[in-house]
Design a protein around this motif. Structure first.
Motif, PDB file in Angstrom:
ATOM      1  N   THR A  45       8.606   5.170   8.284  1.00 54.71           N
ATOM      2  CA  THR A  45       7.747   6.009   8.405  1.00 54.71           C
ATOM      3  C   THR A  45       8.940   6.942   8.354  1.00 54.71           C
ATOM      4  N   SER A  46       8.988   8.880   8.523  1.00 51.93           N
ATOM      5  CA  SER A  46       9.378   9.292   8.927  1.00 51.93           C
ATOM      6  C   SER A  46       8.797  10.153  10.703  1.00 51.93           C
ATOM      7  N   ARG A  47       7.667   9.467  10.829  1.00 56.72           N
ATOM      8  CA  ARG A  47       6.758   9.790  12.283  1.00 56.72           C
ATOM      9  C   ARG A  47       7.218   8.731  13.135  1.00 56.72           C
ATOM     10  N   SER A  48       8.182   8.491  13.364  1.00 53.06           N
ATOM     11  CA  SER A  48       8.134   6.879  14.524  1.00 53.06           C
ATOM     12  C   SER A  48       8.128   6.599  15.518  1.00 53.06           C
ATOM     13  N   GLY A  49       7.903   7.996  16.393  1.00 47.27           N
ATOM     14  CA  GLY A  49       7.513   8.347  17.799  1.00 47.27           C
ATOM     15  C   GLY A  49       5.772   8.052  18.115  1.00 47.27           C
ATOM     16  N   PRO A  50       5.012   8.417  17.229  1.00 45.48           N
ATOM     17  CA  PRO A  50       3.808   8.757  17.004  1.00 45.48           C
ATOM     18  C   PRO A  50       3.279   6.643  16.675  1.00 45.48           C
ATOM     19  N   VAL A  51       4.023   7.069  15.702  1.00 46.73           N
ATOM     20  CA  VAL A  51       3.788   5.845  14.996  1.00 46.73           C
ATOM     21  C   VAL A  51       3.728   4.658  16.256  1.00 46.73           C
ATOM     22  N   VAL A  52       4.249   4.542  16.231  1.00 42.32           N
ATOM     23  CA  VAL A  52       5.270   2.683  17.311  1.00 42.32           C
ATOM     24  C   VAL A  52       4.287   3.784  18.602  1.00 42.32           C
ATOM     25  N   THR A  97      15.738   6.717  -4.461  1.00 44.36           N
ATOM     26  CA  THR A  97      14.470   6.194  -4.388  1.00 44.36           C
ATOM     27  C   THR A  97      14.101   7.127  -3.080  1.00 44.36           C
ATOM     28  N   THR A  98      12.868   6.925  -3.081  1.00 46.80           N
ATOM     29  CA  THR A  98      11.657   7.171  -1.915  1.00 46.80           C
ATOM     30  C   THR A  98      10.588   5.725  -1.873  1.00 46.80           C
ATOM     31  N   VAL A  99      10.323   5.773  -0.354  1.00 53.88           N
ATOM     32  CA  VAL A  99       9.497   4.801   0.012  1.00 53.88           C
ATOM     33  C   VAL A  99       8.203   4.967   0.716  1.00 53.88           C
ATOM     34  N   ALA A 100       7.970   4.366   1.338  1.00 50.67           N
ATOM     35  CA  ALA A 100       6.325   5.334   2.021  1.00 50.67           C
ATOM     36  C   ALA A 100       6.638   5.687   2.667  1.00 50.67           C
ATOM     37  N   ASP A 101       5.996   6.566   3.326  1.00 50.61           N
ATOM     38  CA  ASP A 101       5.469   6.793   4.834  1.00 50.61           C
ATOM     39  C   ASP A 101       4.512   6.792   5.457  1.00 50.61           C
ATOM     40  N   ALA A 102       4.621   6.109   6.383  1.00 42.14           N
ATOM     41  CA  ALA A 102       3.322   5.221   7.002  1.00 42.14           C
ATOM     42  C   ALA A 102       2.704   6.204   8.283  1.00 42.14           C
ATOM     43  N   THR A 103       1.530   6.139   8.833  1.00 49.41           N
ATOM     44  CA  THR A 103       0.667   7.211   8.767  1.00 49.41           C
ATOM     45  C   THR A 103       0.419   6.385  10.200  1.00 49.41           C
ATOM     46  N   ARG A 126       0.742  -1.012  -0.485  1.00 49.79           N
ATOM     47  CA  ARG A 126       0.144   0.082   0.015  1.00 49.79           C
ATOM     48  C   ARG A 126       0.888   0.767   0.013  1.00 49.79           C
ATOM     49  N   PRO A 127       0.481   2.351  -0.547  1.00 44.27           N
ATOM     50  CA  PRO A 127       0.846   3.460  -0.244  1.00 44.27           C
ATOM     51  C   PRO A 127       1.399   4.488   0.677  1.00 44.27           C
ATOM     52  N   GLY A 128       0.093   3.820   1.635  1.00 42.41           N
ATOM     53  CA  GLY A 128       0.810   4.263   3.039  1.00 42.41           C
ATOM     54  C   GLY A 128      -0.531   5.792   3.298  1.00 42.41           C
ATOM     55  N   ALA A 129      -1.535   5.783   3.901  1.00 40.80           N
ATOM     56  CA  ALA A 129      -2.649   6.513   4.190  1.00 40.80           C
ATOM     57  C   ALA A 129      -2.149   8.417   3.789  1.00 40.80           C
ATOM     58  N   GLY A 130      -1.710   8.270   4.496  1.00 38.28           N
ATOM     59  CA  GLY A 130      -1.330  10.029   3.704  1.00 38.28           C
ATOM     60  C   GLY A 130      -0.356  10.530   2.296  1.00 38.28           C
TER      61      GLY A 130
END
Length: 491
Positions: free
Chosen positions: A219-226, A48-54, A28-32
């Motif tokens: 994810t670039s938002r590791s704190g909130p996601v974890v 390259t780039t990878v998906a950034d999970a929310t 999946r491309p990720g919700a954001g």
């Protein structure tokens, strides 16, 4: 420094890797809808780039793992083991591709990258064998009235957080025992080196791992996601490898839902050399312990504590060997030392070396940064470092070897233990009795006695004090993903 090779690394290798989130068997491309740049440390350019999970993506992964977990736990241990064995076979067959991918996104020299792939694959093989050895116990209660039955059950949905320095090995060291025990997982690799994790996830799918058993999020938002995942009651395990500072934060987060934690945290490894050591063997070990992965390893020798009688010869020998290393792009087979992971890492290390030199330490070789075409720091030996210097008190995580001198055994032990960390230590002496006594006195979870490398999938890896909780590898590694159930029965 070596020039870039004429044949630039195959960008088709990165392009062939799936770069969306893997949730419940779907990519999946990720919700954001956002993406994260992946850099080549050898050039500083985007690969390259990878998906950034929310947060929503993280919770979706938990739901997928929870749904798949019960079915996976019911799969016979032998069948789980055979799937892991196929993972080992596939990874071994594609070892060179994985090594080049690791070097491309991590920067490590190809010999180190190849070594990591072999090491990483071994966790699949080792835990494929451990899957069928989760034996229980039966005994008669002391009073004779009933039987005590003890069995091991999978702990449940497990969140696995891995660092950038060993993108393959740190993943398999967690994935393999978790799957062997019957747990479904969410792997969150470092955003600096996500391609290896995604490539490995695709390999595990091919090997027969069912959808939802392994989910992968970048994810670039590791704190909130974890944090969101740890506060979901379906998550029962956190296995984290990273800094002590982040580990403390995650332990606090995990405490809210009493989530079981395995923590492999920072280190400040002393490399102790006594006067009676074989100098050449000690130097051989020092180069392995310091320069494996360019020094970017929690097990890297951080402080060289050398007895006065051998100190000058050891310092000269180490400087000579470090000076001879060829530095260049990791994927150039001529390179013995690749770049560091990013610009900030180079600037931090350069600042520490300059600070120590300003306080009177002597740079015997190296001490130079090169950010002109990548993230490079020259292999460095620095002697006469003050006791209070950051080079002796903080984790270096780079190709710098600070040397301090001691006179007595007690002084060596005191210096080695003068840290909040206790992951690993190295001891060199030709006196086995002294070596074993010192090894027992040093506060560390692991000791290399006349060895510069101790990591082995068959051995328990982990530290004491602020270096972590629990063990990875060995039989102990699978037990981290098990709950012990006691059944009392009368027949």
């Amino acid at each position: 420094m070596l020039d870039l090779p004429k044949a630039f690394p195959d960008n088709g290798l990165a392009a062939a890797v799936k770069t969306d989130l893997l949730i419940g068997g779907d990519w999946r491309p990720g919700a954001g809808g956002k993406r994260i740049d992946v850099l080549d440390p050898s050039t500083g350019k985007v690969i390259t780039t990878v998906a950034d999970a929310t947060v929503d993506d993280g919770l979706a992964a938990v739901a997928a793992a929870h749904e798949a977990g019960a079915k996976w736990a019911a799969v016979p241990p032998r069948q789980r083991g055979e799937i892991l064995r196929r993972c080992f076979t596939l990874m071994t067959e594609r070892a060179e591709l994985f090594a080049r991918l690791i070097s491309l996104e991590n920067g490590k020299a190809m010999p180190d990258a190849r070594g990591e792939v072999a090491y990483a694959a071994e966790f699949f093989r080792w835990f494929s064998e451990e899957a069928v050895r989760l034996v229980g116990e039966m005994s008669v209660a002391p009073g004779g009235a009933y039987r005590i039955l003890v069995e091991h059950q999978p702990i449940g949905v497990s969140v696995l957080v891995t660092p950038w320095n060993f993108p393959a090995a740190m993943a398999t060291r967690k994935l393999a025992p978790a799957l062997a025990a019957g747990c479904a997982c969410i792997l969150k690799p470092a955003s600096e080196t996500p391609l290896t994790a995604y490539a490995m996830a695709a390999l595990m799918e091919e090997a027969g791992v069912p959808p939802g058993v392994v989910n992968v999020l970048t994810t670039s938002r590791s704190g909130p996601v974890v944090s969101a995942m740890l506060h979901d009651p379906r998550v029962r395990k956190l296995s984290f490898t990273g800094s002590t500072q982040v580990g403390r934060t995650l332990l606090k987060e995990a405490a809210d839902c009493v989530v079981s934690c395995s923590m492999e945290l920072g280190g400040n490894a002393p490399f102790v050399v006594f006067d009676d050591a074989d100098l050449e063997k000690a130097l051989d070990g020092a180069m392995v312990a310091k320069m494996r992965n360019g020094g970017e390893a929690c097990t890297a020798a951080n402080r060289f504590l050398v007895q006065k009688g051998i100190a000058d010869d050891f310092a000269k020998g180490l400087a000579s060997r470090m000076r001879a290393l060829a530095m260049g792009p990791g994927y150039d087979d001529r390179s013995q030392v690749g770049p560091m992971i990013n610009k900030a890492a180079v600037e931090r290390l350069d600042g520490w070396v300059k600070e120590a030199a300003a306080e009177g330490a002597q740079i015997l070789t190296g001490g130079e940064a090169d950010l002109s075409s990548g993230f490079y720091y020259a292999p460095t030996v620095i002697s006469g470092v003050r006791e209070t210097a950051r080079l002796l008190n903080d984790e270096i995580f780079g190709p710098v070897a600070p040397i301090a001198v001691f006179e007595t055994v007690d002084e060596a032990v005191a210096m080695a233990n003068r840290t909040e960390y206790g992951l690993i230590a190295y001891v060199y002496t030709e006196d086995l009795k002294k070596g074993l006594q010192v090894s027992e006195r040093i506060e560390a979870g692991m000791v290399g006695l006349n060895r510069g490398l101790v990591s082995d999938p068959a051995a328990p890896f982990g530290g004491v004090k602020q270096s972590g909780l629990g063990r990875e590898g060995g039989h102990h590694g699978i037990m981290e993903f098990c709950e012990i159930k006691y059944i009392a029965t009368t027949w």
